[in-house]
Design a protein around this motif. Structure first.
Motif, PDB file in Angstrom:
ATOM      1  N   VAL A 273       6.648   3.570 -14.595  1.00 17.70           N
ATOM      2  CA  VAL A 273       6.346   5.003 -14.514  1.00 17.70           C
ATOM      3  C   VAL A 273       7.217   5.749 -15.516  1.00 17.70           C
ATOM      4  O   VAL A 273       6.750   6.611 -16.262  1.00 17.70           O
ATOM      5  CB  VAL A 273       6.595   5.527 -13.084  1.00 17.70           C
ATOM      6  CG1 VAL A 273       6.301   7.031 -13.024  1.00 17.70           C
ATOM      7  CG2 VAL A 273       5.721   4.784 -12.086  1.00 17.70           C
ATOM      8  N   ARG A 274       8.483   5.408 -15.543  1.00 15.23           N
ATOM      9  CA  ARG A 274       9.419   6.037 -16.474  1.00 15.23           C
ATOM     10  C   ARG A 274       8.988   5.806 -17.917  1.00 15.23           C
ATOM     11  O   ARG A 274       9.023   6.724 -18.746  1.00 15.23           O
ATOM     12  CB  ARG A 274      10.810   5.457 -16.219  1.00 15.23           C
ATOM     13  CG  ARG A 274      11.939   5.978 -17.103  1.00 15.23           C
ATOM     14  CD  ARG A 274      13.189   5.250 -16.678  1.00 15.23           C
ATOM     15  NE  ARG A 274      14.399   5.653 -17.341  1.00 15.23           N
ATOM     16  CZ  ARG A 274      15.170   4.831 -18.033  1.00 15.23           C
ATOM     17  NH1 ARG A 274      14.810   3.564 -18.192  1.00 15.23           N
ATOM     18  NH2 ARG A 274      16.292   5.258 -18.577  1.00 15.23           N
ATOM     19  N   LYS A 275       8.568   4.587 -18.236  1.00 18.09           N
ATOM     20  CA  LYS A 275       8.134   4.284 -19.601  1.00 18.09           C
ATOM     21  C   LYS A 275       6.925   5.121 -19.998  1.00 18.09           C
ATOM     22  O   LYS A 275       6.811   5.553 -21.147  1.00 18.09           O
ATOM     23  CB  LYS A 275       7.804   2.799 -19.718  1.00 18.09           C
ATOM     24  CG  LYS A 275       9.016   1.889 -19.715  1.00 18.09           C
ATOM     25  CD  LYS A 275       8.578   0.442 -19.880  1.00 18.09           C
ATOM     26  CE  LYS A 275       9.773  -0.480 -19.994  1.00 18.09           C
ATOM     27  NZ  LYS A 275       9.348  -1.878 -20.194  1.00 18.09           N
ATOM     28  N   THR A 276       6.027   5.327 -19.034  1.00 13.98           N
ATOM     29  CA  THR A 276       4.856   6.160 -19.321  1.00 13.98           C
ATOM     30  C   THR A 276       5.278   7.562 -19.721  1.00 13.98           C
ATOM     31  O   THR A 276       4.718   8.164 -20.644  1.00 13.98           O
ATOM     32  CB  THR A 276       3.933   6.216 -18.094  1.00 13.98           C
ATOM     33  OG1 THR A 276       3.483   4.897 -17.771  1.00 13.98           O
ATOM     34  CG2 THR A 276       2.716   7.111 -18.359  1.00 13.98           C
ATOM     35  N   MET A 277       6.291   8.100 -19.047  1.00 16.13           N
ATOM     36  CA  MET A 277       6.758   9.455 -19.356  1.00 16.13           C
ATOM     37  C   MET A 277       7.352   9.520 -20.765  1.00 16.13           C
ATOM     38  O   MET A 277       7.116  10.489 -21.497  1.00 16.13           O
ATOM     39  CB  MET A 277       7.798   9.909 -18.329  1.00 16.13           C
ATOM     40  CG  MET A 277       7.297   9.938 -16.908  1.00 16.13           C
ATOM     41  SD  MET A 277       5.841  10.987 -16.671  1.00 16.13           S
ATOM     42  CE  MET A 277       5.109  10.169 -15.238  1.00 16.13           C
ATOM     43  N   PHE A 278       8.116   8.500 -21.147  1.00 16.46           N
ATOM     44  CA  PHE A 278       8.678   8.480 -22.496  1.00 16.46           C
ATOM     45  C   PHE A 278       7.587   8.566 -23.547  1.00 16.46           C
ATOM     46  O   PHE A 278       7.684   9.319 -24.523  1.00 16.46           O
ATOM     47  CB  PHE A 278       9.480   7.192 -22.712  1.00 16.46           C
ATOM     48  CG  PHE A 278      10.863   7.208 -22.145  1.00 16.46           C
ATOM     49  CD1 PHE A 278      11.761   8.221 -22.460  1.00 16.46           C
ATOM     50  CD2 PHE A 278      11.286   6.204 -21.293  1.00 16.46           C
ATOM     51  CE1 PHE A 278      13.053   8.229 -21.945  1.00 16.46           C
ATOM     52  CE2 PHE A 278      12.578   6.196 -20.770  1.00 16.46           C
ATOM     53  CZ  PHE A 278      13.453   7.208 -21.098  1.00 16.46           C
TER      54      PHE A 278
ATOM     55  N   GLN B 135       2.383   6.802  -7.086  1.00 15.40           N
ATOM     56  CA  GLN B 135       1.588   7.997  -7.370  1.00 15.40           C
ATOM     57  C   GLN B 135       2.460   9.247  -7.351  1.00 15.40           C
ATOM     58  O   GLN B 135       2.358  10.109  -8.241  1.00 15.40           O
ATOM     59  CB  GLN B 135       0.478   8.127  -6.325  1.00 15.40           C
ATOM     60  CG  GLN B 135      -0.441   9.331  -6.553  1.00 15.40           C
ATOM     61  CD  GLN B 135      -1.460   9.470  -5.439  1.00 15.40           C
ATOM     62  OE1 GLN B 135      -1.130   9.338  -4.257  1.00 15.40           O
ATOM     63  NE2 GLN B 135      -2.701   9.704  -5.804  1.00 15.40           N
ATOM     64  N   ALA B 136       3.349   9.324  -6.383  1.00 14.40           N
ATOM     65  CA  ALA B 136       4.232  10.492  -6.275  1.00 14.40           C
ATOM     66  C   ALA B 136       5.147  10.597  -7.489  1.00 14.40           C
ATOM     67  O   ALA B 136       5.417  11.701  -7.977  1.00 14.40           O
ATOM     68  CB  ALA B 136       5.053  10.411  -4.990  1.00 14.40           C
ATOM     69  N   GLU B 137       5.624   9.461  -7.988  1.00 13.07           N
ATOM     70  CA  GLU B 137       6.495   9.493  -9.163  1.00 13.07           C
ATOM     71  C   GLU B 137       5.737   9.977 -10.400  1.00 13.07           C
ATOM     72  O   GLU B 137       6.263  10.733 -11.217  1.00 13.07           O
ATOM     73  CB  GLU B 137       7.100   8.117  -9.417  1.00 13.07           C
ATOM     74  CG  GLU B 137       8.147   7.731  -8.397  1.00 13.07           C
ATOM     75  CD  GLU B 137       9.165   6.734  -8.932  1.00 13.07           C
ATOM     76  OE1 GLU B 137       8.934   6.119  -9.989  1.00 13.07           O
ATOM     77  OE2 GLU B 137      10.211   6.591  -8.280  1.00 13.07           O
ATOM     78  N   PHE B 138       4.494   9.526 -10.541  1.00 12.96           N
ATOM     79  CA  PHE B 138       3.683  10.011 -11.660  1.00 12.96           C
ATOM     80  C   PHE B 138       3.467  11.522 -11.543  1.00 12.96           C
ATOM     81  O   PHE B 138       3.614  12.257 -12.532  1.00 12.96           O
ATOM     82  CB  PHE B 138       2.322   9.299 -11.695  1.00 12.96           C
ATOM     83  CG  PHE B 138       2.338   7.993 -12.418  1.00 12.96           C
ATOM     84  CD1 PHE B 138       2.588   7.942 -13.785  1.00 12.96           C
ATOM     85  CD2 PHE B 138       2.091   6.810 -11.751  1.00 12.96           C
ATOM     86  CE1 PHE B 138       2.592   6.734 -14.471  1.00 12.96           C
ATOM     87  CE2 PHE B 138       2.104   5.591 -12.418  1.00 12.96           C
ATOM     88  CZ  PHE B 138       2.354   5.557 -13.781  1.00 12.96           C
TER      89      PHE B 138
ATOM     90  N   PRO C 230       0.817  -1.225   0.000  1.00 17.10           N
ATOM     91  CA  PRO C 230       0.000   0.000   0.000  1.00 17.10           C
ATOM     92  C   PRO C 230       0.844   1.265   0.000  1.00 17.10           C
ATOM     93  O   PRO C 230       0.504   2.255  -0.647  1.00 17.10           O
ATOM     94  CB  PRO C 230      -0.816  -0.129   1.294  1.00 17.10           C
ATOM     95  CG  PRO C 230      -0.913  -1.595   1.523  1.00 17.10           C
ATOM     96  CD  PRO C 230       0.427  -2.135   1.098  1.00 17.10           C
ATOM     97  N   TRP C 231       1.973   1.252   0.723  1.00 21.45           N
ATOM     98  CA  TRP C 231       2.839   2.425   0.732  1.00 21.45           C
ATOM     99  C   TRP C 231       3.505   2.611  -0.628  1.00 21.45           C
ATOM    100  O   TRP C 231       3.720   3.737  -1.082  1.00 21.45           O
ATOM    101  CB  TRP C 231       3.884   2.291   1.831  1.00 21.45           C
ATOM    102  CG  TRP C 231       4.824   3.463   1.891  1.00 21.45           C
ATOM    103  CD1 TRP C 231       6.126   3.483   1.559  1.00 21.45           C
ATOM    104  CD2 TRP C 231       4.501   4.802   2.297  1.00 21.45           C
ATOM    105  NE1 TRP C 231       6.673   4.742   1.736  1.00 21.45           N
ATOM    106  CE2 TRP C 231       5.681   5.570   2.182  1.00 21.45           C
ATOM    107  CE3 TRP C 231       3.341   5.417   2.743  1.00 21.45           C
ATOM    108  CZ2 TRP C 231       5.734   6.916   2.494  1.00 21.45           C
ATOM    109  CZ3 TRP C 231       3.390   6.764   3.047  1.00 21.45           C
ATOM    110  CH2 TRP C 231       4.569   7.499   2.935  1.00 21.45           C
ATOM    111  N   ARG C 232       3.839   1.513  -1.291  1.00 18.93           N
ATOM    112  CA  ARG C 232       4.437   1.603  -2.619  1.00 18.93           C
ATOM    113  C   ARG C 232       3.486   2.315  -3.589  1.00 18.93           C
ATOM    114  O   ARG C 232       3.925   3.022  -4.498  1.00 18.93           O
ATOM    115  CB  ARG C 232       4.781   0.217  -3.147  1.00 18.93           C
ATOM    116  CG  ARG C 232       5.954  -0.435  -2.451  1.00 18.93           C
ATOM    117  CD  ARG C 232       6.438  -1.654  -3.208  1.00 18.93           C
ATOM    118  NE  ARG C 232       7.532  -2.311  -2.511  1.00 18.93           N
ATOM    119  CZ  ARG C 232       7.387  -3.392  -1.758  1.00 18.93           C
ATOM    120  NH1 ARG C 232       6.199  -3.946  -1.614  1.00 18.93           N
ATOM    121  NH2 ARG C 232       8.422  -3.947  -1.162  1.00 18.93           N
ATOM    122  N   VAL C 233       2.188   2.101  -3.422  1.00 14.39           N
ATOM    123  CA  VAL C 233       1.220   2.764  -4.287  1.00 14.39           C
ATOM    124  C   VAL C 233       1.369   4.279  -4.185  1.00 14.39           C
ATOM    125  O   VAL C 233       1.306   5.002  -5.191  1.00 14.39           O
ATOM    126  CB  VAL C 233      -0.220   2.342  -3.925  1.00 14.39           C
ATOM    127  CG1 VAL C 233      -1.241   3.198  -4.666  1.00 14.39           C
ATOM    128  CG2 VAL C 233      -0.440   0.874  -4.257  1.00 14.39           C
TER     129      VAL C 233
END
Length: 258
Positions: free
Chosen positions: A154-159, A54-57, A47-50
């Protein structure tokens, strides 16, 4: 069910989650949060990883939202500055900037450094999206805007989200991963009008031959899937394909500095 069994099935509500029986925790979330004697293991729970995800996004979206038109460049992190692919990547970075694009890379050495260098020295925006790795080297010196990520997805989404296309130079497993993910997203219609340019005919020819002679021949892909990538040895031609794709979808031409 016996009455005793029902009595033993205590119920505990934890937000949207209902826990019963032995799943009921011995303490509340607030109690564990405020109890200073509690170990820090909860930092690594799912749950904390979520929240970290979210913070990275949020961090990535906030940093890149006003970037403007951009193209991602991929390739090997292992090549040295005297390698032909390094020089080609420098040219790619500069040509993309002159065409009005920011340049996004993984922020590392090799091809990534070269593309960032070409973009920076041409006076454009040079972006590096780093990733936490056991052997990480940090962002290269030519990155103007850098974001480091814990999570690959998350990184791939940004690319993909902040690029209008990919330029892929010779590379290894990571490069192939980015390439085939982009092909899959285009093939399935998740992203549209997304040019994928492979630079280095000699390097990519065996792979493309296998795709045609094996995947297509076995019916694993459709004939039109072969058109999802274009290959060239000419950097200017590759950049022109990306510019033409932008014009083809009706996007307004982008003027640097405006």
């Amino acid at each position: 069910m016996t009455e005793r069994w029902r009595q033993d099935r205590r119920e505990h509500r934890k937000g949207a989650v209902t826990l019963r029986g032995e799943r009921v925790p011995a303490s509340t979330t607030d109690q564990r949060l405020l109890d200073s004697r509690e170990p820090a293991d909860w930092l690594h729970a799912d749950p904390w990883r979520v929240l970290r995800i979210q913070a990275e996004f949020v961090e990535g979206f906030g940093t890149l939202a006003e970037l403007g038109p951009a193209v991602s460049v991929f390739g090997s992190a292992r090549i040295s500055p005297d390698h032909p692919s390094y020089r080609m990547a420098e040219q790619v970075g500069a040509e993309l900037v002159r065409a009005g694009y920011a340049v996004i890379t993984g922020g590392g050495p090799g091809v990534m450094e070269a593309a960032n260098k070409g973009a920076a020295e041409a006076g454009g925006t040079s972006v590096g999206l780093g990733i936490e790795l056991p052997f990480e080297t940090g962002l290269n010196d030519y990155v103007d805007v850098g974001v480091n990520f814990r999570y690959f997805f998350v990184r791939k989404t940004m690319f993909v989200k902040y690029s209008e296309g990919f330029v892929v130079l010779p590379g290894g497993v990571g490069t192939l991963d980015e390439l085939f993910e982009a092909i899959t997203l285009v093939q399935t219609g998740k992203i549209t009008s997304f040019p994928i340019v492979l630079l280095g005919n000699g390097f990519w020819a065996p792979l493309l031959d296998w795709i045609r002679d094996t995947l297509l021949a076995e019916g694993m892909i459709a004939e039109k899937d072969l058109e999802l990538v274009r290959t060239t040895d000419d950097v200017a031609e590759g950049v022109r394909w990306i510019v033409e794709a932008r014009a083809g979808r009706g996007a307004a031409p982008f003027t640097p500095g405006v």
